[in-house]
Design an enzyme around this catalytic site. Structure first.
Site, short mmCIF file in Angstrom:
data_model
loop_
_atom_site.label_atom_id
_atom_site.label_comp_id
_atom_site.label_asym_id
_atom_site.label_seq_id
_atom_site.Cartn_x
_atom_site.Cartn_y
_atom_site.Cartn_z
N ARG A 20 8.77 -11.81 -11.25
CA ARG A 20 8.07 -10.60 -10.79
C ARG A 20 8.67 -10.10 -9.47
NH1 ARG A 20 5.76 -8.62 -6.36
NH2 ARG A 20 4.85 -10.66 -5.90
N ASP A 21 8.51 -10.84 -8.39
CA ASP A 21 8.97 -10.34 -7.09
C ASP A 21 10.50 -10.29 -7.08
OD1 ASP A 21 8.73 -9.43 -4.49
OD2 ASP A 21 7.71 -11.20 -3.71
N HIS A 216 3.53 -16.75 1.48
CA HIS A 216 4.53 -16.00 0.70
C HIS A 216 5.56 -15.46 1.69
CE1 HIS A 216 5.44 -13.10 -2.72
NE2 HIS A 216 5.95 -12.42 -1.71
N HIS A 218 9.29 -14.17 2.88
CA HIS A 218 10.62 -13.64 2.56
C HIS A 218 11.57 -14.16 3.65
CE1 HIS A 218 9.74 -10.76 -0.80
NE2 HIS A 218 8.52 -11.04 -0.39
N CYS A 249 10.86 -6.08 -1.91
CA CYS A 249 9.87 -5.11 -2.37
C CYS A 249 10.48 -3.73 -2.28
CB CYS A 249 8.61 -5.17 -1.51
SG CYS A 249 7.41 -3.92 -2.02
N ASN A 258 12.82 -13.56 -1.44
CA ASN A 258 11.81 -14.54 -1.06
C ASN A 258 12.49 -15.84 -0.65
OD1 ASN A 258 10.62 -12.77 -3.33
ND2 ASN A 258 8.82 -13.76 -2.45
P1 HMG Z 1 -0.95 6.89 -8.03
O1 HMG Z 1 0.19 7.81 -8.27
O2 HMG Z 1 -1.81 7.09 -6.84
O3 HMG Z 1 -1.81 6.76 -9.36
O4 HMG Z 1 -0.34 5.41 -7.95
P2 HMG Z 1 -3.12 7.51 -9.82
O5 HMG Z 1 -4.27 6.54 -9.75
O6 HMG Z 1 -3.27 8.81 -9.09
O7 HMG Z 1 -2.75 7.84 -11.33
C1 HMG Z 1 -1.65 8.68 -11.65
C2 HMG Z 1 -1.20 8.44 -13.07
O8 HMG Z 1 -0.70 7.12 -13.17
C3 HMG Z 1 -2.31 8.55 -14.11
O9 HMG Z 1 -1.71 9.07 -15.30
C4 HMG Z 1 -2.70 7.12 -14.36
O10 HMG Z 1 -3.23 6.88 -15.65
C5 HMG Z 1 -1.36 6.41 -14.23
P3 HMG Z 1 -1.95 10.59 -15.75
O11 HMG Z 1 -3.45 10.68 -15.90
O12 HMG Z 1 -1.43 11.40 -14.62
O13 HMG Z 1 -1.17 10.68 -17.01
N1 HMG Z 1 -1.54 5.01 -13.83
C6 HMG Z 1 -1.04 3.95 -14.48
N2 HMG Z 1 -0.26 3.82 -15.56
C7 HMG Z 1 0.04 2.58 -15.95
N3 HMG Z 1 -0.38 1.47 -15.33
C8 HMG Z 1 -1.15 1.54 -14.23
C9 HMG Z 1 -1.50 2.83 -13.78
N4 HMG Z 1 -2.23 3.26 -12.73
C10 HMG Z 1 -2.26 4.58 -12.77
N5 HMG Z 1 -1.58 0.43 -13.64
C11 HMG Z 1 -0.56 3.03 -8.24
C12 HMG Z 1 -1.18 4.29 -7.66
C13 HMG Z 1 -1.33 1.86 -7.66
C14 HMG Z 1 -0.68 3.05 -9.74
C15 HMG Z 1 0.93 3.01 -7.81
O14 HMG Z 1 1.01 3.16 -6.45
C16 HMG Z 1 1.63 1.74 -8.21
O15 HMG Z 1 1.83 1.46 -9.41
N6 HMG Z 1 2.05 0.94 -7.21
C17 HMG Z 1 2.70 -0.36 -7.46
C18 HMG Z 1 3.74 -0.66 -6.42
C19 HMG Z 1 4.29 -2.04 -6.65
O16 HMG Z 1 4.23 -2.61 -7.73
N7 HMG Z 1 4.89 -2.63 -5.60
C20 HMG Z 1 5.49 -3.96 -5.66
C21 HMG Z 1 4.46 -5.07 -5.73
S1 HMG Z 1 3.73 -5.50 -4.17
C22 HMG Z 1 4.84 -6.61 -3.46
O17 HMG Z 1 5.94 -6.78 -3.94
C23 HMG Z 1 4.42 -7.44 -2.28
C24 HMG Z 1 4.11 -8.89 -2.64
O18 HMG Z 1 5.25 -9.54 -3.18
C25 HMG Z 1 3.64 -9.67 -1.40
C26 HMG Z 1 4.54 -9.48 -0.19
O19 HMG Z 1 5.75 -9.82 -0.26
O20 HMG Z 1 4.00 -9.00 0.81
C27 HMG Z 1 2.98 -8.98 -3.68
MG MG Z 2 6.88 -10.41 -1.96
#
Ligand code: HMG
Ligand code: MG
Length: 309
Positions: A20-21, A216, A218, A249, A258
């Site tokens: 995933r990450d 966690h 990096h 990320c 990481n």
């Molecule tokens: P948004 O654009 O604000 O979404 O994104 P929305 O709620 O306004 O919805 C817009 C459209 O997206 C809608 O479709 C929803 O249905 C669709 P429409 O009606 O326009 O056709 N939608 C989805 N479709 C599929 N799956 C979903 C989903 N949600 C909405 N789940 C959102 C908000 C949260 C969805 C977006 O910002 C997002 O997907 N962000 C994810 C970012 C991400 O994955 N980042 C990496 C992970 S975090 C990380 O790596 C850190 C970590 O490792 C820890 C660390 O290191 O600190 C964990």
């Molecule tokens: Mg991370």
């Protein structure tokens, strides 16, 4: 021969985040079958928790847009019985997708800072917690394990150093919602061991039991192992790592890979701390993945052990 240090845990659970990450940050989109094989090999190396993918918006993280194909491939795959396979879900839509495929363990991912909440979730911190609340409650009702990540626990690329009180406040909210484990993310790898100790003390003083905490790290500044040791000395028993040191990320400038799982296992083996991981098989898995990605692993342990052969 191991040299144990008194006061450290006898056993550490490694929460492997490579698929995933690690893969969310790769330029190349890895074929779904290769991802499934990666998970199978990681489990074969003894990892009992492997975070596999994210049910986020496919436009936000195209590298993981095949979650609907990957999860069924893993279902019933040889060698995965008893292995925990959590996935990330940001909202109700993500949880619906995960539940529809029979996923048993999910993680929401909050931020300690406003800038990263906006960049990663298109929400303020408060709005993102409001988004997670019904997800956590519903997941718990379905009997799922729920992890809460908190990103930018030490520093933020836009805001600089992050006050520990800000992190404690978000952690407490996630525990109150029903998260059974919190993972403290040093998303851009700026933490140092004293800072880790200060945050863990503030969290336990603030009522968050150390038994619910994971770390966690990096490895941007080469501090991830030192930080891990500091966390173990404070009683943390769950450590996130990514095979071969893959990762980062896409929504955090300057986030690199990481902590490499191999580097972690090398240290824990040396301390006589049990992980259940076979370092040889793990290194072979990361070398294989590096071949798939067409670039060498950034893990020093993978490189050192590969050169020996
Ligand atoms: P948004 O654009 O604000 O979404 O994104 P929305 O709620 O306004 O919805 C817009 C459209 O997206 C809608 O479709 C929803 O249905 C669709 P429409 O009606 O326009 O056709 N939608 C989805 N479709 C599929 N799956 C979903 C989903 N949600 C909405 N789940 C959102 C908000 C949260 C969805 C977006 O910002 C997002 O997907 N962000 C994810 C970012 C991400 O994955 N980042 C990496 C992970 S975090 C990380 O790596 C850190 C970590 O490792 C820890 C660390 O290191 O600190 C964990
Ligand atoms: Mg991370």
């Amino acid at each position: 021969m191991p040299f144990p240090e008194p006061g450290l845990p006898a056993r550490v659970r490694i929460h492997e985040v490579g698929p995933r990450d690690g893969l969310q940050n790769e330029k190349a989109v890895v074929p779904t079958e290769v991802k499934a094989e990666f998970v199978r090999r990681l489990a074969g190396a003894g990892l009992r928790t492997v975070e596999t993918t994210s049910f986020v918006h496919p436009k936000w993280v195209p590298q993981l847009a095949d979650a609907e194909k990957l999860v069924p491939l893993l279902d019933g795959m040889d060698g995965l019985a008893g292995v925990r396979l959590p996935v990330l879900v940001p909202n109700d839509r993500g949880l619906d997708r995960a539940l529809g495929l029979g996923v048993r363990e999910v993680a929401v991912f909050a931020s300690a800072t406003e800038s990263f909440a906006k960049a990663n979730l298109n929400r303020t911190v408060e709005e993102s917690l409001a988004m997670f609340r019904p997800v956590v409650i519903r997941a718990v009702e379905h009997g799922l394990r729920v992890r809460g990540y908190v990103s930018m626990c030490f520093g933020d690329p836009w805001e600089g150093p992050v006050p520990v009180e800000q992190v404690v406040a978000v952690c407490r909210r996630l525990v109150e919602m029903g998260c059974d484990e919190l993972s403290l993310g040093d998303t851009i790898g700026v933490a140092t061991p004293g800072h880790v100790g200060a945050l863990l003390t503030a969290l336990t003083d603030g009522g968050v039991p150390v038994g619910r905490l994971a770390v966690h790290f990096h490895d941007t500044y080469g501090q991830a192992l030192a930080n891990t040791l500091a966390a173990l000395r404070h009683g943390v028993g769950v450590v996130d790592a990514s095979a071969g040191g893959l990762g980062g990320c896409p929504y955090a400038r300057s986030a690199t890979g990481n902590l490499a799982t191999e580097d972690l296992v090398w240290m824990l083996d040396g301390l006589g701390i049990e992980t259940g991981v076979d370092l040889g098989r793990l290194t072979a898995t990361s070398a294989w993945m590096a071949d798939q990605l067409g670039r060498p692993s950034p893990s020093r342990t993978v490189r050192a052990l590969s050169h020996k052969e």
